[in-house]
Motif scaffolding. Sequence first.
Motif, PDB file in Angstrom:
ATOM      1  N   ASN A   1       7.635  14.771  -3.927  1.00 34.90           N
ATOM      2  CA  ASN A   1       6.522  15.530  -4.481  1.00 34.90           C
ATOM      3  C   ASN A   1       5.184  14.794  -4.570  1.00 34.90           C
ATOM      4  O   ASN A   1       4.323  15.170  -5.324  1.00 34.90           O
ATOM      5  N   HIS A   2       5.021  13.722  -3.814  1.00 38.37           N
ATOM      6  CA  HIS A   2       3.676  13.127  -3.753  1.00 38.37           C
ATOM      7  C   HIS A   2       3.477  12.362  -2.446  1.00 38.37           C
ATOM      8  O   HIS A   2       4.434  12.097  -1.703  1.00 38.37           O
ATOM      9  N   ALA A   3       2.227  12.015  -2.225  1.00 41.07           N
ATOM     10  CA  ALA A   3       1.831  11.444  -0.936  1.00 41.07           C
ATOM     11  C   ALA A   3       2.484  10.089  -0.662  1.00 41.07           C
ATOM     12  O   ALA A   3       2.752   9.751   0.490  1.00 41.07           O
ATOM     13  N   PHE A   4       2.749   9.328  -1.721  1.00 39.03           N
ATOM     14  CA  PHE A   4       3.392   8.020  -1.516  1.00 39.03           C
ATOM     15  C   PHE A   4       4.768   8.199  -0.867  1.00 39.03           C
ATOM     16  O   PHE A   4       5.129   7.520   0.082  1.00 39.03           O
ATOM     17  N   GLY A   5       5.499   9.153  -1.418  1.00 41.34           N
ATOM     18  CA  GLY A   5       6.824   9.445  -0.875  1.00 41.34           C
ATOM     19  C   GLY A   5       6.746   9.965   0.548  1.00 41.34           C
ATOM     20  O   GLY A   5       7.535   9.566   1.413  1.00 41.34           O
ATOM     21  N   TRP A   6       5.778  10.869   0.787  1.00 38.21           N
ATOM     22  CA  TRP A   6       5.684  11.461   2.132  1.00 38.21           C
ATOM     23  C   TRP A   6       5.389  10.399   3.178  1.00 38.21           C
ATOM     24  O   TRP A   6       5.932  10.412   4.276  1.00 38.21           O
TER      25      TRP A   6
ATOM     26  N   ARG B   1      25.348   6.897   2.904  1.00 37.48           N
ATOM     27  CA  ARG B   1      24.980   5.578   2.409  1.00 37.48           C
ATOM     28  C   ARG B   1      23.921   5.721   1.319  1.00 37.48           C
ATOM     29  O   ARG B   1      22.726   5.773   1.617  1.00 37.48           O
ATOM     30  N   SER B   2      24.389   5.752   0.100  1.00 40.11           N
ATOM     31  CA  SER B   2      23.455   5.884  -1.012  1.00 40.11           C
ATOM     32  C   SER B   2      22.694   4.592  -1.240  1.00 40.11           C
ATOM     33  O   SER B   2      23.177   3.508  -0.908  1.00 40.11           O
ATOM     34  N   GLY B   3      21.541   4.740  -1.836  1.00 36.68           N
ATOM     35  CA  GLY B   3      20.704   3.570  -2.132  1.00 36.68           C
ATOM     36  C   GLY B   3      19.305   3.820  -1.614  1.00 36.68           C
ATOM     37  O   GLY B   3      19.145   4.303  -0.486  1.00 36.68           O
ATOM     38  N   THR B   4      18.287   3.490  -2.413  1.00 39.62           N
ATOM     39  CA  THR B   4      16.904   3.675  -2.002  1.00 39.62           C
ATOM     40  C   THR B   4      16.652   2.997  -0.664  1.00 39.62           C
ATOM     41  O   THR B   4      17.059   1.844  -0.469  1.00 39.62           O
ATOM     42  N   LEU B   5      16.025   3.699   0.240  1.00 37.26           N
ATOM     43  CA  LEU B   5      15.824   3.136   1.572  1.00 37.26           C
ATOM     44  C   LEU B   5      14.878   1.936   1.539  1.00 37.26           C
ATOM     45  O   LEU B   5      13.881   1.932   0.825  1.00 37.26           O
ATOM     46  N   ASN B   6      15.225   0.953   2.332  1.00 34.61           N
ATOM     47  CA  ASN B   6      14.433  -0.265   2.477  1.00 34.61           C
ATOM     48  C   ASN B   6      13.302   0.050   3.457  1.00 34.61           C
ATOM     49  O   ASN B   6      13.389  -0.252   4.645  1.00 34.61           O
ATOM     50  N   VAL B   7      12.259   0.681   2.956  1.00 42.08           N
ATOM     51  CA  VAL B   7      11.233   1.222   3.855  1.00 42.08           C
ATOM     52  C   VAL B   7      10.550   0.151   4.713  1.00 42.08           C
ATOM     53  O   VAL B   7      10.451   0.325   5.929  1.00 42.08           O
ATOM     54  N   PRO B   8      10.094  -0.969   4.139  1.00 40.25           N
ATOM     55  CA  PRO B   8       9.463  -1.976   5.026  1.00 40.25           C
ATOM     56  C   PRO B   8      10.451  -2.480   6.081  1.00 40.25           C
ATOM     57  O   PRO B   8      10.084  -2.640   7.257  1.00 40.25           O
ATOM     58  N   GLY B   9      11.674  -2.710   5.669  1.00 35.19           N
ATOM     59  CA  GLY B   9      12.691  -3.192   6.607  1.00 35.19           C
ATOM     60  C   GLY B   9      12.962  -2.176   7.700  1.00 35.19           C
ATOM     61  O   GLY B   9      13.055  -2.514   8.886  1.00 35.19           O
TER      62      GLY B   9
ATOM     63  N   GLN C   1       0.825  -1.215   0.000  1.00 36.04           N
ATOM     64  CA  GLN C   1       0.000   0.000   0.000  1.00 36.04           C
ATOM     65  C   GLN C   1       0.857   1.263   0.000  1.00 36.04           C
ATOM     66  O   GLN C   1       0.843   2.035  -0.951  1.00 36.04           O
ATOM     67  N   ALA C   2       1.611   1.425   1.066  1.00 36.45           N
ATOM     68  CA  ALA C   2       2.443   2.626   1.185  1.00 36.45           C
ATOM     69  C   ALA C   2       3.835   2.317   0.647  1.00 36.45           C
ATOM     70  O   ALA C   2       4.815   2.341   1.371  1.00 36.45           O
ATOM     71  N   TYR C   3       3.901   2.032  -0.630  1.00 36.14           N
ATOM     72  CA  TYR C   3       5.144   1.507  -1.202  1.00 36.14           C
ATOM     73  C   TYR C   3       6.025   2.602  -1.797  1.00 36.14           C
ATOM     74  O   TYR C   3       6.943   2.336  -2.561  1.00 36.14           O
ATOM     75  N   GLY C   4       5.761   3.841  -1.457  1.00 34.14           N
ATOM     76  CA  GLY C   4       6.502   4.950  -2.062  1.00 34.14           C
ATOM     77  C   GLY C   4       7.983   4.921  -1.720  1.00 34.14           C
ATOM     78  O   GLY C   4       8.440   4.232  -0.801  1.00 34.14           O
TER      79      GLY C   4
ATOM     80  N   GLU D   1       7.698   9.484   6.275  1.00 37.68           N
ATOM     81  CA  GLU D   1       7.163   9.569   7.638  1.00 37.68           C
ATOM     82  C   GLU D   1       7.512   8.293   8.428  1.00 37.68           C
ATOM     83  O   GLU D   1       7.932   8.350   9.584  1.00 37.68           O
ATOM     84  N   ALA D   2       7.338   7.162   7.771  1.00 41.99           N
ATOM     85  CA  ALA D   2       7.635   5.886   8.437  1.00 41.99           C
ATOM     86  C   ALA D   2       9.125   5.789   8.750  1.00 41.99           C
ATOM     87  O   ALA D   2       9.532   5.330   9.822  1.00 41.99           O
ATOM     88  N   VAL D   3       9.951   6.234   7.801  1.00 45.73           N
ATOM     89  CA  VAL D   3      11.402   6.190   8.014  1.00 45.73           C
ATOM     90  C   VAL D   3      11.789   7.119   9.164  1.00 45.73           C
ATOM     91  O   VAL D   3      12.619   6.760  10.012  1.00 45.73           O
TER      92      VAL D   3
END
Lengths: 134, 406
Positions: free
Chosen positions: B38-43, B239-247, B29-32, B47-49
């Motif tokens: 610039n959009h709600a998915f990212g925000w 530390r570059s690299g897209t954050l592992n948000v679920p993790g 769901q919140a997979y941004g 927020e979770a991070v």
Amino acid sequence: MAYSDKVLDHYNNPRNVGALDKKSENVGTGVVGAPECGDVMKLQIEVDGDRIVDAKFKTFGCGSAIASSSLATEWVKGKTLDEALSISNTEIVQELSLPPVKIHCSVLAEDAIKAAVNDFKAKRATTAQEQSAK
Amino acid sequence: MQLPIYMDYQATTPVDPRVLEAMLPFFTQAYGNAASRNHAFGWKAEEAVDAAREACASIIGASSKEIVFTSGSTEAINLAMKGVAEMYGHKGKHVITSLAEHKAVLDTAKHLEKQGFEVTYLKPDKNGRTTAADVAAALREDTILVSIMWANNEVGTVNDVRGIGELCHEKGVLFFTDATQAVGKIPVDVAADHVDLLCFSGHKIYGPKGVGALYVRRRNPRVRLVAQMDGGGHERGMRSGTLNVPGIAGLGEACRLAQAELETEAARAIALRERLQQKIEAELDFVHLNGDAEHRLPGCLNLSFNFVEGESLLMGVKDLAVSSGSACTSASLEPSHVLRSMDVGDDLAHSSIRFGLGRFTTEEEVDFAARQVIDTVKRLREMSPLYEMVVEEGIDLSTVNWQGGH
């Protein structure tokens, strides 16, 4: 590590665990290996004439070492000393389906048989000498 | 009670169902991307991070700006040690660590040696402990980094971290500690303990695998690192690299739970550990505790059993998922480098078992484990020539001339 059924069987139901009187004239004792190496085998044979009538072992070592020595006692029983000396480690490897990293266990079991037979032969030679000296 | 029983909590832990619950929304769901501004998915992801960063900071007494998310402790160790060495190498080329460290630290230290650094490997005492005095004796003018773990993963010994931290701050040397086994198990406070860099991992604290954190001090002193991963400049460029948000969400929740429950959980683990040790020692003689009796982790019990060999012991305790200090099973016959650094004899090192108890361990499991260990050791001793020699014949094994060792 996966163990073969035969190794598991010997580990769970080792044959001939125990000790024979090592002071007895008819008993040969072989102790091989070292604690630091993780393997010590003690194998004993009781001899009548030229034939092994009983065998016992005690082993400090991995499951394969226990199985190798357990099997060795089974095999030497009823054999003559020379027949026992001809048992080679490759037969033990085959019988127990030992993986390459466990071949040293079979070598140790072969060494233990040889050490026990040699101990018995040395004892007999000493006894014979003493008797001829009398 | 289900068999086999998991008693290897120092290796890894199951994900707490509450942690899993906190992670799930971020998969489907919140997979941004937390970097999408610039959009709600990212925000939502950001927020979770942010919340997770707060939780990770809180459990070690840091501020959230001092947390860098990584893929786990190994990466964090590499980043901390290599990052410091590259940043401060012009000031000095000497690094201090210990022989009882995890391979991730030891191998990184070896890498630094190849880069021209000189590394002192401190020998711990016989209980596996390193103190401030040990570090003081090794400090030099050109020492730039001290890397001593908080608690040892094999024997559970807790080092004199506060003493070492104070010393390092006094001498102006950076102090990094691998706290993978400590965070969430015992109190950790980077301010009071004078730590400059610290790492921990999600999967040791009932969080997911593949996520961890590095604490990097921002003031007194401000620590700077040379990044080891080039890319989009995430995590303030460290530390570059897209954050592992679920993790990361899972790591955060794991920290929140561990912090809230630390005291009760530690008390429970200590009670279980003592129960296990007492039951075993009540029925078996010649049992050795590896590690420090006083300074130790709640859920770690490392015992050696004289006269039995490790692999056959593990074969006998077949319903227990435990770890052995002997690497026999990996075919090398090399006992653990940790036990060796503590001068535990090779024979005892070969017969060591590490029992790792944790959040989901029960008394029933402990009692079952004790029974299986006792029965196996007794059975193996009955067929051990060494037990016979020492106990029945009174022979000192060190005086024996062993033949044909392999």
